[in-house]
Design a protein around this motif. Structure first.
Motif, PDB file in Angstrom:
ATOM      1  N   GLU A 183      -2.070 -53.483  42.452  1.00 43.91           N
ATOM      2  CA  GLU A 183      -3.182 -53.314  43.391  1.00 43.91           C
ATOM      3  C   GLU A 183      -4.086 -52.137  43.032  1.00 43.91           C
ATOM      4  O   GLU A 183      -5.207 -52.051  43.504  1.00 43.91           O
ATOM      5  CB  GLU A 183      -2.646 -53.103  44.815  1.00 43.91           C
ATOM      6  CG  GLU A 183      -2.018 -54.348  45.406  1.00 43.91           C
ATOM      7  CD  GLU A 183      -1.422 -54.065  46.784  1.00 43.91           C
ATOM      8  OE1 GLU A 183      -1.621 -52.958  47.314  1.00 43.91           O
ATOM      9  OE2 GLU A 183      -0.770 -54.962  47.311  1.00 43.91           O
ATOM     10  N   ASP A 184      -3.578 -51.202  42.222  1.00 43.36           N
ATOM     11  CA  ASP A 184      -4.316 -49.994  41.860  1.00 43.36           C
ATOM     12  C   ASP A 184      -4.498 -49.936  40.350  1.00 43.36           C
ATOM     13  O   ASP A 184      -3.636 -49.433  39.633  1.00 43.36           O
ATOM     14  CB  ASP A 184      -3.561 -48.753  42.349  1.00 43.36           C
ATOM     15  CG  ASP A 184      -4.352 -47.469  42.126  1.00 43.36           C
ATOM     16  OD1 ASP A 184      -5.427 -47.519  41.495  1.00 43.36           O
ATOM     17  OD2 ASP A 184      -3.881 -46.407  42.577  1.00 43.36           O
ATOM     18  N   ALA A 192      -3.715 -46.789  38.294  1.00 48.61           N
ATOM     19  CA  ALA A 192      -2.339 -46.294  38.136  1.00 48.61           C
ATOM     20  C   ALA A 192      -1.802 -46.630  36.768  1.00 48.61           C
ATOM     21  O   ALA A 192      -2.199 -47.528  36.113  1.00 48.61           O
ATOM     22  CB  ALA A 192      -1.440 -46.879  39.221  1.00 48.61           C
ATOM     23  N   PRO A 196      -2.706 -42.485  39.881  1.00 49.66           N
ATOM     24  CA  PRO A 196      -3.027 -43.280  41.045  1.00 49.66           C
ATOM     25  C   PRO A 196      -3.662 -42.434  42.129  1.00 49.66           C
ATOM     26  O   PRO A 196      -3.524 -41.214  42.139  1.00 49.66           O
ATOM     27  CB  PRO A 196      -1.656 -43.814  41.491  1.00 49.66           C
ATOM     28  CG  PRO A 196      -0.652 -42.885  40.900  1.00 49.66           C
ATOM     29  CD  PRO A 196      -1.281 -42.323  39.669  1.00 49.66           C
ATOM     30  N   GLY A 197      -4.354 -43.113  43.050  1.00 50.77           N
ATOM     31  CA  GLY A 197      -4.952 -42.414  44.178  1.00 50.77           C
ATOM     32  C   GLY A 197      -3.874 -41.841  45.078  1.00 50.77           C
ATOM     33  O   GLY A 197      -2.709 -42.184  44.986  1.00 50.77           O
ATOM     34  N   HIS A 203      -3.255 -42.268  48.232  1.00 49.36           N
ATOM     35  CA  HIS A 203      -2.595 -43.276  49.064  1.00 49.36           C
ATOM     36  C   HIS A 203      -1.536 -44.011  48.252  1.00 49.36           C
ATOM     37  O   HIS A 203      -0.411 -44.207  48.704  1.00 49.36           O
ATOM     38  CB  HIS A 203      -3.618 -44.260  49.635  1.00 49.36           C
ATOM     39  CG  HIS A 203      -2.985 -45.403  50.365  1.00 49.36           C
ATOM     40  ND1 HIS A 203      -2.366 -45.234  51.570  1.00 49.36           N
ATOM     41  CD2 HIS A 203      -2.853 -46.709  50.033  1.00 49.36           C
ATOM     42  CE1 HIS A 203      -1.873 -46.407  51.967  1.00 49.36           C
ATOM     43  NE2 HIS A 203      -2.154 -47.309  51.053  1.00 49.36           N
ATOM     44  N   THR A 204      -1.896 -44.387  47.034  1.00 48.99           N
ATOM     45  CA  THR A 204      -0.949 -45.088  46.169  1.00 48.99           C
ATOM     46  C   THR A 204       0.216 -44.178  45.808  1.00 48.99           C
ATOM     47  O   THR A 204       1.368 -44.604  45.824  1.00 48.99           O
ATOM     48  CB  THR A 204      -1.651 -45.595  44.892  1.00 48.99           C
ATOM     49  OG1 THR A 204      -2.702 -46.486  45.280  1.00 48.99           O
ATOM     50  CG2 THR A 204      -0.685 -46.320  43.983  1.00 48.99           C
ATOM     51  N   SER A 205      -0.051 -42.910  45.501  1.00 47.17           N
ATOM     52  CA  SER A 205       1.020 -41.966  45.158  1.00 47.17           C
ATOM     53  C   SER A 205       2.016 -41.831  46.297  1.00 47.17           C
ATOM     54  O   SER A 205       3.228 -41.837  46.072  1.00 47.17           O
ATOM     55  CB  SER A 205       0.449 -40.592  44.810  1.00 47.17           C
ATOM     56  OG  SER A 205      -0.280 -40.650  43.621  1.00 47.17           O
TER      57      SER A 205
END
Length: 129
Positions: free
Chosen positions: A125-126, A129, A2-3, A5-7
């Protein structure tokens, strides 16, 4: 993976679980293939836990089928001084929670369900991920 922000958001959810349930010491989120996505862990080796969690859930699913049960909900391992719970997060991920002897299993069951809902929403949303 994941990006960033997601992490960070995933780690925040894992940290909240530890703060909400007495006795939770660490947790990890991994793919069903055993790759680490996020962890709230100090003593554990999160990559090893991720790989072992994938195997644990796979064996648990097989055992549930052999025993004539329905879909697997979770796997709970109790050892001297530790509890480990592994639960599916949708079809793509696994939540592993480690607790000490003081783990509030009733509280964990309820909070783990809410945590899985939050994690599922974030992962949906990701797509990376």
């Amino acid at each position: 993976m994941p990006g960033s922000h997601t992490s960070a958001t995933l780690v925040d959810v894992l940290t909240a679980l530890r703060e909400q349930v007495t006795g939770v010491t660490e947790s990890a989120l991994s793919t069903v293939d055993g790759l680490l996505l996020a962890a709230d862990a100090d003593a554990l080796h999160p990559e090893s836990v991720a790989a072992l969690s994938a195997t644990t859930l796979s064996v648990g699913r097989r055992m549930a089928l052999e025993a004539g049960g329905g879909p697997l909900r979770d796997v709970l391992i109790r050892s001297a001084g530790r509890h480990i719970a592994v639960r599916a997060v949708g079809a793509r991920a696994l939540l592993t929670v480690v607790g000490d002897d003081g783990l509030d299993l009733t509280g964990l069951r309820g909070e783990m369900a809410r945590t899985v809902e939050r994690l599922t929403a974030i992962l949906d949303e990701d797509p990376a991920a």
